[in-house]
Design a protein around this motif. Structure first.
Motif, mmCIF file in Angstrom:
data_model
loop_
_atom_site.group_PDB
_atom_site.id
_atom_site.type_symbol
_atom_site.label_atom_id
_atom_site.label_comp_id
_atom_site.label_asym_id
_atom_site.label_seq_id
_atom_site.Cartn_x
_atom_site.Cartn_y
_atom_site.Cartn_z
ATOM 1 N N ILE A 21 0.992 -1.290 0.010
ATOM 2 C CA ILE A 21 -0.070 -0.181 0.296
ATOM 3 C C ILE A 21 0.772 1.310 0.025
ATOM 4 C CG2 ILE A 21 -1.706 1.308 1.146
ATOM 5 C CD1 ILE A 21 -2.633 -1.432 2.528
ATOM 6 N N PRO A 22 0.841 2.006 -1.096
ATOM 7 C CA PRO A 22 1.982 3.207 -1.192
ATOM 8 C C PRO A 22 1.485 4.057 0.138
ATOM 9 C CG PRO A 22 0.970 2.625 -3.364
ATOM 10 C CD PRO A 22 0.173 1.622 -2.197
ATOM 11 N N ASN A 23 2.299 4.935 0.295
ATOM 12 C CA ASN A 23 2.437 5.989 1.373
ATOM 13 C C ASN A 23 1.532 6.939 1.055
ATOM 14 O OD1 ASN A 23 3.892 4.499 3.370
ATOM 15 N ND2 ASN A 23 5.904 5.427 2.565
ATOM 16 N N ILE A 24 1.703 7.357 -0.169
ATOM 17 C CA ILE A 24 0.874 8.388 -0.657
ATOM 18 C C ILE A 24 -0.778 8.084 -0.620
ATOM 19 C CG2 ILE A 24 1.044 7.600 -3.153
ATOM 20 C CD1 ILE A 24 0.817 11.370 -2.316
ATOM 21 N N LEU A 25 -1.004 6.963 -0.891
ATOM 22 C CA LEU A 25 -2.533 6.398 -0.780
ATOM 23 C C LEU A 25 -2.986 6.580 0.672
ATOM 24 C CD1 LEU A 25 -2.882 3.520 -3.205
ATOM 25 C CD2 LEU A 25 -3.735 5.785 -3.667
ATOM 26 N N CYS A 26 -1.905 5.933 1.573
ATOM 27 C CA CYS A 26 -2.410 6.468 3.124
ATOM 28 C C CYS A 26 -2.558 7.847 3.562
ATOM 29 C CB CYS A 26 -1.180 5.738 3.754
ATOM 30 S SG CYS A 26 -1.199 3.822 3.899
ATOM 31 N N LEU A 27 -1.772 8.502 2.866
ATOM 32 C CA LEU A 27 -1.806 10.067 3.062
ATOM 33 C C LEU A 27 -3.259 10.599 2.565
ATOM 34 C CD1 LEU A 27 -0.690 12.841 4.250
ATOM 35 C CD2 LEU A 27 0.457 12.857 1.837
ATOM 36 N N LEU A 28 -3.620 10.356 1.517
ATOM 37 C CA LEU A 28 -4.674 10.750 0.741
ATOM 38 C C LEU A 28 -6.075 10.352 1.753
ATOM 39 C CD1 LEU A 28 -3.912 10.514 -2.967
ATOM 40 C CD2 LEU A 28 -4.027 12.435 -1.689
ATOM 41 N N THR A 29 -5.818 9.156 2.017
ATOM 42 C CA THR A 29 -6.750 8.477 2.978
ATOM 43 C C THR A 29 -6.809 9.246 4.109
ATOM 44 O OG1 THR A 29 -6.525 6.359 1.923
ATOM 45 C CG2 THR A 29 -7.575 6.325 3.886
ATOM 46 N N ALA A 30 -5.988 9.614 4.977
ATOM 47 C CA ALA A 30 -5.824 10.570 5.988
ATOM 48 C C ALA A 30 -6.502 11.829 5.993
ATOM 49 C CB ALA A 30 -4.429 10.497 6.685
ATOM 50 N N ILE A 31 -6.123 12.377 4.934
ATOM 51 C CA ILE A 31 -6.612 13.739 4.677
ATOM 52 C C ILE A 31 -8.043 13.655 4.603
ATOM 53 C CG2 ILE A 31 -6.518 15.720 2.804
ATOM 54 C CD1 ILE A 31 -3.688 14.894 2.357
ATOM 55 N N CYS A 32 -8.718 12.814 3.651
ATOM 56 C CA CYS A 32 -10.030 12.629 3.662
ATOM 57 C C CYS A 32 -10.780 12.389 4.588
ATOM 58 C CB CYS A 32 -10.481 11.557 2.398
ATOM 59 S SG CYS A 32 -10.154 11.930 0.657
ATOM 60 N N CYS A 33 -10.355 11.532 5.482
ATOM 61 C CA CYS A 33 -10.911 11.252 6.746
ATOM 62 C C CYS A 33 -10.797 12.069 7.811
ATOM 63 C CB CYS A 33 -10.258 9.868 7.253
ATOM 64 S SG CYS A 33 -10.416 8.350 6.408
ATOM 65 N N LEU A 34 -9.809 12.926 7.820
ATOM 66 C CA LEU A 34 -9.809 14.069 8.784
ATOM 67 C C LEU A 34 -10.819 15.141 8.376
ATOM 68 C CD1 LEU A 34 -5.882 14.815 9.130
ATOM 69 C CD2 LEU A 34 -7.559 14.434 11.101
ATOM 70 N N ILE A 35 -11.098 15.246 7.219
ATOM 71 C CA ILE A 35 -12.145 16.265 6.581
ATOM 72 C C ILE A 35 -13.639 15.673 7.048
ATOM 73 C CG2 ILE A 35 -13.429 16.980 4.472
ATOM 74 C CD1 ILE A 35 -10.455 17.178 3.178
ATOM 75 N N VAL A 36 -13.595 14.295 6.862
ATOM 76 C CA VAL A 36 -14.924 13.844 7.550
ATOM 77 C C VAL A 36 -15.231 13.948 9.017
ATOM 78 C CG1 VAL A 36 -16.232 11.382 7.623
ATOM 79 C CG2 VAL A 36 -15.204 12.036 5.594
ATOM 80 N N SER A 37 -14.202 13.743 9.694
ATOM 81 C CA SER A 37 -14.446 13.776 11.133
ATOM 82 C C SER A 37 -14.237 15.242 11.621
ATOM 83 C CB SER A 37 -13.074 12.995 12.007
ATOM 84 O OG SER A 37 -12.058 13.922 11.634
ATOM 85 N N TYR A 38 -13.953 16.128 10.770
ATOM 86 C CA TYR A 38 -13.992 17.516 11.308
ATOM 87 C C TYR A 38 -15.541 17.929 10.891
ATOM 88 C CZ TYR A 38 -13.416 22.524 11.325
ATOM 89 O OH TYR A 38 -13.505 23.955 11.216
ATOM 90 N N GLN A 39 -15.878 17.378 9.664
ATOM 91 C CA GLN A 39 -17.319 18.080 9.264
ATOM 92 C C GLN A 39 -18.154 17.153 10.245
ATOM 93 O OE1 GLN A 39 -17.357 16.359 5.329
ATOM 94 N NE2 GLN A 39 -16.688 18.463 4.503
ATOM 95 N N HIS A 40 -18.034 16.034 10.757
ATOM 96 C CA HIS A 40 -19.071 15.495 11.722
ATOM 97 C C HIS A 40 -18.843 15.819 13.362
ATOM 98 C CE1 HIS A 40 -19.976 13.509 7.908
ATOM 99 N NE2 HIS A 40 -20.937 13.363 8.389
ATOM 100 N N HIS A 41 -17.700 16.776 13.464
ATOM 101 C CA HIS A 41 -17.433 17.098 14.959
ATOM 102 C C HIS A 41 -16.955 16.052 15.952
ATOM 103 C CE1 HIS A 41 -19.039 20.887 13.425
ATOM 104 N NE2 HIS A 41 -20.211 20.266 13.040
ATOM 105 N N TYR A 42 -16.231 15.317 15.315
ATOM 106 C CA TYR A 42 -15.640 14.010 16.292
ATOM 107 C C TYR A 42 -13.949 14.048 15.969
ATOM 108 C CZ TYR A 42 -17.219 11.047 12.623
ATOM 109 O OH TYR A 42 -17.567 10.168 11.308
ATOM 110 N N LEU A 43 -13.366 14.985 15.772
ATOM 111 C CA LEU A 43 -12.191 15.208 15.369
ATOM 112 C C LEU A 43 -11.171 14.689 16.473
ATOM 113 C CD1 LEU A 43 -9.909 15.821 13.101
ATOM 114 C CD2 LEU A 43 -9.709 18.043 14.038
ATOM 115 N N ALA A 44 -11.462 15.123 17.725
ATOM 116 C CA ALA A 44 -10.522 14.416 18.937
ATOM 117 C C ALA A 44 -10.610 13.308 18.937
ATOM 118 C CB ALA A 44 -11.095 15.378 20.172
ATOM 119 N N SER A 45 -11.817 12.603 19.063
ATOM 120 C CA SER A 45 -11.968 11.263 19.201
ATOM 121 C C SER A 45 -11.484 10.448 17.975
ATOM 122 C CB SER A 45 -13.382 10.692 19.437
ATOM 123 O OG SER A 45 -14.243 10.679 18.279
#
Length: 141
Positions: A21-45
């Motif tokens: 699994i290329p690191n760039i795909l893990c990074l893109l996944t992390a960015i997308c997931c951070l956006i999702v958690s920020y939008q749904h207000h559970y970034l800390a958890s």
């Protein structure tokens, strides 16, 4: 959400084809997931989730049970779910991984009759992607 699904599918293809699994795909996944958690207000958890998953996967990697890319991918996906649903994601990942293991066992050991030394390994990124995407999708609605 569609972008995350596309990234998960690309990860699955890479993992099936190259067992990496290329690191760039893990990074893109992390960015997308951070956006999702920020939008749904559970970034800390979700940051706590990611830390727990990364620590656990580092232990599994140390014992040669899990690949480093799988651990990074799981930790990135853990950023998109609240703490209360981490156990669901891990449970689904284990179930999908078990089904995947049975399929690969039948294919490589029974049909192709490969020896253990010829075993290509299990593309667990597929199980991780599906196991984590279901809770992510449940939270998005």
């Amino acid at each position: 959400m569609a972008t995350l699904l596309i990234i998960i599918l690309i990860v699955a293809i890479f993992d099936i084809r190259y067992r990496k699994i290329p690191n760039i795909l893990c990074l893109l996944t992390a960015i997308c997931c951070l956006i999702v958690s920020y939008q749904h207000h559970y970034l800390a958890s979700s940051l706590l989730n990611s830390s727990v998953v990364l620590l656990g996967s580092m232990v599994l990697f140390n014992f040669n049970i899990m690949g480093a890319g799988d651990g990074k991918f799981a930790a990135a996906l853990a950023l998109a779910i609240p703490w209360q649903q981490l156990n669901i994601a891990l449970f689904l990942t284990a179930i999908v991984g078990g089904v995947l293991a049975i399929i690969y066992f039948i294919k490589y050991r029974l049909i192709l009759r490969n020896k253990i030394k010829q075993d290509p390994g299990l593309p667990y990124g597929v199980a991780i992607g599906l196991g984590f995407f279901i809770p992510i999708l449940m939270n998005a609605s």
